[in-house]
Design a protein around this motif. Structure first.
Motif, mmCIF file in Angstrom:
data_model
loop_
_atom_site.group_PDB
_atom_site.id
_atom_site.type_symbol
_atom_site.label_atom_id
_atom_site.label_comp_id
_atom_site.label_asym_id
_atom_site.label_seq_id
_atom_site.Cartn_x
_atom_site.Cartn_y
_atom_site.Cartn_z
ATOM 1 N N ARG A 130 -49.110 3.283 -19.269
ATOM 2 C CA ARG A 130 -48.288 2.231 -19.885
ATOM 3 C C ARG A 130 -48.218 0.992 -18.995
ATOM 4 O O ARG A 130 -48.213 -0.138 -19.495
ATOM 5 C CB ARG A 130 -46.900 2.773 -20.198
ATOM 6 C CG ARG A 130 -46.981 3.842 -21.263
ATOM 7 C CD ARG A 130 -45.748 4.061 -22.067
ATOM 8 N NE ARG A 130 -44.555 4.386 -21.375
ATOM 9 C CZ ARG A 130 -43.904 5.533 -21.491
ATOM 10 N NH1 ARG A 130 -44.408 6.479 -22.233
ATOM 11 N NH2 ARG A 130 -42.768 5.721 -20.886
ATOM 12 N N ILE A 131 -48.172 1.194 -17.683
ATOM 13 C CA ILE A 131 -48.184 0.047 -16.764
ATOM 14 C C ILE A 131 -49.485 -0.727 -16.930
ATOM 15 O O ILE A 131 -49.471 -1.963 -17.008
ATOM 16 C CB ILE A 131 -48.009 0.508 -15.302
ATOM 17 C CG1 ILE A 131 -46.575 0.987 -15.061
ATOM 18 C CG2 ILE A 131 -48.354 -0.625 -14.322
ATOM 19 C CD1 ILE A 131 -46.371 1.651 -13.706
ATOM 20 N N GLN A 132 -50.591 -0.015 -17.009
ATOM 21 C CA GLN A 132 -51.880 -0.692 -17.150
ATOM 22 C C GLN A 132 -51.977 -1.438 -18.478
ATOM 23 O O GLN A 132 -52.502 -2.556 -18.531
ATOM 24 C CB GLN A 132 -53.030 0.313 -17.001
ATOM 25 C CG GLN A 132 -53.157 0.876 -15.605
ATOM 26 C CD GLN A 132 -53.233 -0.203 -14.533
ATOM 27 O OE1 GLN A 132 -53.965 -1.173 -14.646
ATOM 28 N NE2 GLN A 132 -52.438 -0.038 -13.477
ATOM 29 N N ALA A 133 -51.476 -0.835 -19.552
ATOM 30 C CA ALA A 133 -51.511 -1.515 -20.858
ATOM 31 C C ALA A 133 -50.627 -2.765 -20.827
ATOM 32 O O ALA A 133 -51.037 -3.831 -21.312
ATOM 33 C CB ALA A 133 -51.057 -0.565 -21.961
ATOM 34 N N ALA A 134 -49.442 -2.650 -20.254
ATOM 35 C CA ALA A 134 -48.538 -3.806 -20.166
ATOM 36 C C ALA A 134 -49.135 -4.884 -19.265
ATOM 37 O O ALA A 134 -49.023 -6.077 -19.556
ATOM 38 C CB ALA A 134 -47.175 -3.360 -19.645
#
Length: 184
Positions: A130-134
């Motif tokens: 999720r950090i990478q997507a954000a």
């Protein structure tokens, strides 16, 4: 003359929308970083129970987490739109210490099979995704905004109204692989 004023107002409003989109997308990263920070004490505690001789690694993770948390705005605070290089550095130091912690787990087969550890590791992997997507969403918004700030003719509007380029946020992922499943 009216068409010029309309074009300037339109360009100005587009800059404002883009800047607000960047701030909104930054808040998504901020939320996921908080989630990562919240997972770490439980992960350290779980590993600590098995790896009592790994105090140095556990201490490094705790200190790196404290440093990274120190760059976060208090929860519920409206944040500026730009991450600092120091914050990215603290997050990357935290990633390095978490990698060391996960490497420690490899030395303890009982720990690798512990359901609590596996659940925490799985949650950490999901959080990293999720950090990478954000981060990708944030950086895409920054790229589009920066192109407008630096391109002709919108760069004239940006200069007059003080719109400046925004900083990209680069942070390394802790783990890309799913945790191994325990075989009993």
């Amino acid at each position: 003359m009216g068409a010029v004023v309309l074009a300037v107002a339109s360009s100005y409003n587009r800059f404002v929308r883009q800047r607000n989109l960047i701030r909104d997308s930054w808040s998504n990263i901020d939320t996921e970083l908080r989630r990562r920070h919240d997972l770490i004490p439980n992960l350290v505690e779980t590993v600590e129970g098995y790896a009592v001789h790994e105090r140095e690694v556990l201490s490094e993770v705790t200190e790196a987490r404290a440093a990274a948390v120190g760059y976060m705005e208090p929860a519920g605070t409206v944040r500026g739109s730009e991450p600092t290089a120091a914050q990215a550095g603290a997050e990357n130091a935290l990633v390095g210490s978490l990698r060391s912690l996960l490497a420690v787990a490899e030395r303890y087969p009982d720990l690798k099979a512990d359901t609590a550890f596996l659940a925490l590791q799985d949650e950490l992997t999901n959080t990293e995704d999720r950090i990478q997507a954000a981060r990708r969403f944030y950086n895409a918004n920054v790229r589009a905004y920066n192109q407008r700030v630096e391109s002709v003719p919108s760069n004239a509007i940006a200069s007059v109204f003080g719109f400046r380029t925004e900083r990209f946020f680069e942070v390394e992922p802790v783990a890309r692989e799913r945790p191994p499943t325990a075989t009993l």
